[in-house]
Write a protein that holds these residues in place. Structure first.
Motif, short mmCIF file in Angstrom:
data_model
loop_
_atom_site.label_atom_id
_atom_site.label_comp_id
_atom_site.label_asym_id
_atom_site.label_seq_id
_atom_site.Cartn_x
_atom_site.Cartn_y
_atom_site.Cartn_z
N VAL A 70 -35.44 4.45 -2.48
CA VAL A 70 -34.64 3.60 -1.59
C VAL A 70 -35.20 3.65 -0.18
O VAL A 70 -35.18 2.65 0.55
N GLU A 71 -35.73 4.80 0.21
CA GLU A 71 -36.34 4.91 1.54
C GLU A 71 -37.47 3.91 1.69
O GLU A 71 -37.56 3.23 2.72
N THR A 72 -38.32 3.78 0.68
CA THR A 72 -39.42 2.82 0.78
C THR A 72 -38.91 1.39 0.82
O THR A 72 -39.51 0.54 1.48
N VAL A 73 -37.80 1.12 0.15
CA VAL A 73 -37.21 -0.22 0.20
C VAL A 73 -36.75 -0.54 1.62
O VAL A 73 -36.86 -1.67 2.09
N PHE A 74 -36.22 0.45 2.33
CA PHE A 74 -35.79 0.24 3.71
C PHE A 74 -36.96 0.22 4.69
O PHE A 74 -36.89 -0.43 5.73
N LEU A 75 -38.04 0.93 4.37
CA LEU A 75 -39.17 0.99 5.30
C LEU A 75 -40.01 -0.28 5.30
O LEU A 75 -40.57 -0.65 6.33
N PHE A 76 -40.11 -0.95 4.18
CA PHE A 76 -40.97 -2.13 4.11
C PHE A 76 -40.52 -3.25 5.04
O PHE A 76 -41.33 -3.76 5.83
N PRO A 77 -39.25 -3.66 5.02
CA PRO A 77 -38.84 -4.72 5.97
C PRO A 77 -38.99 -4.28 7.42
O PRO A 77 -39.31 -5.09 8.29
N TRP A 78 -38.74 -3.01 7.67
CA TRP A 78 -38.89 -2.50 9.04
C TRP A 78 -40.34 -2.63 9.48
O TRP A 78 -40.62 -3.02 10.61
N GLY A 89 -36.19 -0.05 17.72
CA GLY A 89 -36.48 -0.01 16.29
C GLY A 89 -37.27 1.21 15.90
O GLY A 89 -37.04 1.81 14.85
N LEU A 90 -38.21 1.59 16.75
CA LEU A 90 -39.01 2.78 16.47
C LEU A 90 -38.15 4.03 16.49
O LEU A 90 -38.27 4.89 15.61
N ILE A 91 -37.26 4.13 17.46
CA ILE A 91 -36.38 5.30 17.54
C ILE A 91 -35.44 5.36 16.34
O ILE A 91 -35.22 6.42 15.76
N SER A 92 -34.91 4.22 15.94
CA SER A 92 -33.98 4.22 14.80
C SER A 92 -34.68 4.62 13.50
O SER A 92 -34.13 5.37 12.70
N ILE A 93 -35.92 4.16 13.30
CA ILE A 93 -36.61 4.52 12.07
C ILE A 93 -37.08 5.97 12.13
O ILE A 93 -37.13 6.65 11.09
#
Length: 116
Positions: A70-78, A89-93
């Protein structure tokens, strides 16, 4: 106008699905073999009771896998819109990744990743 279009699309979709199922039922091969109803795994017939307990480690490992999947699913759109998000955005990720890494370290220390 929008509701009429919605009804037409809905009826068309239901009709196409029903037609596909009906045609598949007509042309599908039929073979009634008692072996088809038996449960098997890897082609080997089961012996004894098929309900048995598994070690909790298997479930923990699966949950950890899902967590990082699930982490990779969230990382791709970011990653796709990183330039538009800026520093916020960088701080949130980075916060998101920190929480996940802390979870991995905790699981590692608890021995959830070891097969015993």
């Amino acid at each position: 106008m929008n509701s009429a279009l919605f009804v037409v699309v809905l009826i068309t979709g239901i009709t196409l699905v029903a037609a596909a199922l009906w045609i598949a039922g007509l042309i599908s091969p039929r073979s009634f073999n008692p072996q088809k109803g038996e449960a098997y795994e890897c082609g080997i017939p089961t012996r004894g009771e098929s309900w048995m307990q598994f070690k909790v480690g298997y479930y923990l490992f699966a949950i950890l896998f899902l967590m990082f999947d699930v982490e990779t699913v969230f990382l791709f759109p970011w990653a796709v819109i990183l330039r538009d998000m800026g520093v916020a955005g960088l701080i949130s990720i980075l916060f998101f990744m920190t929480v996940l890494i802390l979870g991995l370290v905790y699981a590692w220390k608890k021995g959830a990743l070891e097969w015993k």
